[in-house]
Write an enzyme that holds these catalytic residues in place. Structure first.
Site, PDB file in Angstrom:
ATOM      1  N   PRO A  87       0.823  -1.223   0.000  1.00  0.00           N
ATOM      2  CA  PRO A  87       0.000   0.000   0.000  1.00  0.00           C
ATOM      3  C   PRO A  87       0.857   1.273   0.000  1.00  0.00           C
ATOM      4  O   PRO A  87       0.330   2.361  -0.236  1.00  0.00           O
ATOM      5  CB  PRO A  87      -0.814  -0.102   1.287  1.00  0.00           C
ATOM      6  CG  PRO A  87      -0.601  -1.461   1.826  1.00  0.00           C
ATOM      7  CD  PRO A  87       0.645  -2.018   1.212  1.00  0.00           C
ATOM      8  N   GLU A 114       2.207  -8.868   6.595  1.00  0.00           N
ATOM      9  CA  GLU A 114       3.428  -8.322   7.181  1.00  0.00           C
ATOM     10  C   GLU A 114       4.119  -7.314   6.282  1.00  0.00           C
ATOM     11  O   GLU A 114       3.921  -7.291   5.082  1.00  0.00           O
ATOM     12  CB  GLU A 114       4.411  -9.458   7.441  1.00  0.00           C
ATOM     13  CG  GLU A 114       3.878 -10.479   8.409  1.00  0.00           C
ATOM     14  CD  GLU A 114       4.054 -11.892   7.900  1.00  0.00           C
ATOM     15  OE1 GLU A 114       3.833 -12.115   6.697  1.00  0.00           O
ATOM     16  OE2 GLU A 114       4.420 -12.748   8.701  1.00  0.00           O
ATOM     17  N   ARG A 152      -3.029  -8.510 -20.874  1.00  0.00           N
ATOM     18  CA  ARG A 152      -4.021  -8.235 -21.919  1.00  0.00           C
ATOM     19  C   ARG A 152      -3.508  -7.269 -22.979  1.00  0.00           C
ATOM     20  O   ARG A 152      -4.068  -7.180 -24.068  1.00  0.00           O
ATOM     21  CB  ARG A 152      -5.347  -7.738 -21.319  1.00  0.00           C
ATOM     22  CG  ARG A 152      -5.282  -6.368 -20.715  1.00  0.00           C
ATOM     23  CD  ARG A 152      -6.580  -5.992 -20.031  1.00  0.00           C
ATOM     24  NE  ARG A 152      -7.640  -5.613 -20.959  1.00  0.00           N
ATOM     25  CZ  ARG A 152      -7.702  -4.447 -21.611  1.00  0.00           C
ATOM     26  NH1 ARG A 152      -6.749  -3.557 -21.460  1.00  0.00           N
ATOM     27  NH2 ARG A 152      -8.714  -4.197 -22.414  1.00  0.00           N
ATOM     28  N   ASP A 167     -11.125   0.926 -25.222  1.00  0.00           N
ATOM     29  CA  ASP A 167     -11.753   0.920 -23.905  1.00  0.00           C
ATOM     30  C   ASP A 167     -11.270   2.062 -23.015  1.00  0.00           C
ATOM     31  O   ASP A 167     -10.362   2.804 -23.352  1.00  0.00           O
ATOM     32  CB  ASP A 167     -11.609  -0.437 -23.207  1.00  0.00           C
ATOM     33  CG  ASP A 167     -10.234  -1.027 -23.398  1.00  0.00           C
ATOM     34  OD1 ASP A 167     -10.151  -2.217 -23.657  1.00  0.00           O
ATOM     35  OD2 ASP A 167      -9.249  -0.273 -23.298  1.00  0.00           O
TER      36      ASP A 167
HETATM   37 CL1  6GU Z   1      -0.108  -3.624  -3.571  1.00  0.00          CL
HETATM   38  N1  6GU Z   1      -0.875  -4.471  -1.185  1.00  0.00           N
HETATM   39  C1  6GU Z   1      -1.679  -4.442  -0.107  1.00  0.00           C
HETATM   40  N2  6GU Z   1      -1.454  -5.298   0.889  1.00  0.00           N
HETATM   41  N3  6GU Z   1      -2.695  -3.607   0.019  1.00  0.00           N
HETATM   42  C2  6GU Z   1      -2.907  -2.775  -0.994  1.00  0.00           C
HETATM   43  C3  6GU Z   1      -2.130  -2.749  -2.147  1.00  0.00           C
HETATM   44  C4  6GU Z   1      -1.090  -3.630  -2.214  1.00  0.00           C
HETATM   45  N4  6GU Z   1      -2.583  -1.796  -2.975  1.00  0.00           N
HETATM   46  C5  6GU Z   1      -3.621  -1.264  -2.344  1.00  0.00           C
HETATM   47  N5  6GU Z   1      -3.828  -1.839  -1.159  1.00  0.00           N
END
Ligand code: 6GU
Length: 246
Positions: A87, A114, A152, A167
């Site tokens: 994230p 983790e 794709r 698209d």
């Molecule tokens: Cl790449 N990993 C995790 N664990 N949560 C996320 C993410 C990635 N992208 C958005 N939320």
């Protein structure tokens, strides 16, 4: 293209990699996709892949050794993009998909719950990506999103039917509304213009609906898009019409 996915849960990928377009892409040899369980590269008899954080605190941290050794077992890993899914990564977009499709070799690192020891980020990884501002239990779903959206785009993967060209996001605008038979369903009619056979009028209608939908749902995309003078005039008209509706 060659793709390796490092994960503690390779079974999560089975359904997705064995279905639909991703399955066909592998059958056509447009891509090879392999999962690697990095627990297999753990160095002690308990196959430990994580440990407590130095300095204390909650949660566990993925150890460097299993992940370095797993990556280093992949032939020619030095030439690959090594992509950590977290994230904290940079936001993933269609533009990044277009960039990654040019690579010969992608390696994805997926953590679960983790964090990663920072030395993995500093000395192994070339890219760190996030798929959006929400938290997943692991990087696996995110890696699947990136793999799907890149594969794709590879030559020969999509037929004309599914063509990647028209698209959303390749044009920078959202798609226009589509209809198929029947002409009338529960009193709801298909827009007259689409039945007219008048190709220029149909194109104009679609362009207008595309811009209208984008203005209403994703004004940020309108900001970023380059419009010619004719389309700029069309945007003004649509904005005026939308104001009158409210
Ligand atoms: Cl790449 N990993 C995790 N664990 N949560 C996320 C993410 C990635 N992208 C958005 N939320």
């Amino acid at each position: 293209m060659n793709i390796h996915i490092l994960t503690l849960f390779p079974e999560m990928f089975e359904g997705i990699l064995q279905s639909s377009i991703l399955k066909k892409a592998q059958e056509k040899n447009a891509v090879t996709i392999n999962t690697i369980n990095f627990r297999d590269f753990a160095t002690n008899k308990h196959k430990t892949v994580d440990d407590y954080p130095y300095g204390g605190g909650n949660g566990m941290v993925l150890k460097p050794e299993p992940i370095f050794y797993a990556v280093e077992s992949i032939p020619n890993y030095e030439k690959a993009r090594i992509i950590m899914m977290t994230p904290q990564g940079i936001p993933y977009t269609q533009k990044k998909a277009e960039e990654l499709k040019k690579e010969e070799h992608l390696i994805f690192l997926c953590g679960h719950y983790e964090g990663f020891d920072e030395r993995i980020r500093e000395h192994l990884v070339t890219d760190e990506l996030s798929i959006g501002d929400y938290v997943l239990t692991g990087g696996e779903l995110a890696a699947m999103v990136v793999v799907d959206s890149v594969v794709r785009l590879l030559p020969g993967v999509l037929g004309n039917q599914e063509s990647a060209e028209t698209d959303s996001f390749s044009s920078g605008l959202l798609e226009y509304p589509q209809y198929t038979r029947p002409e009338e369903f529960r009193t709801w009619k298909v827009p007259e213009v689409l039945l007219s056979g008048h190709h220029q009028k149909i194109e104009e209608w679609r362009k207008k609906e595309s811009i209208k939908r984008t203005l209403q749902r994703r004004p940020d995309l309108i900001q970023a898009h380059q419009f010619d003078a004719k389309d700029q005039a069309l945007i003004k008209t649509i904005k005026r019409e939308l104001n009158h509706e409210n």
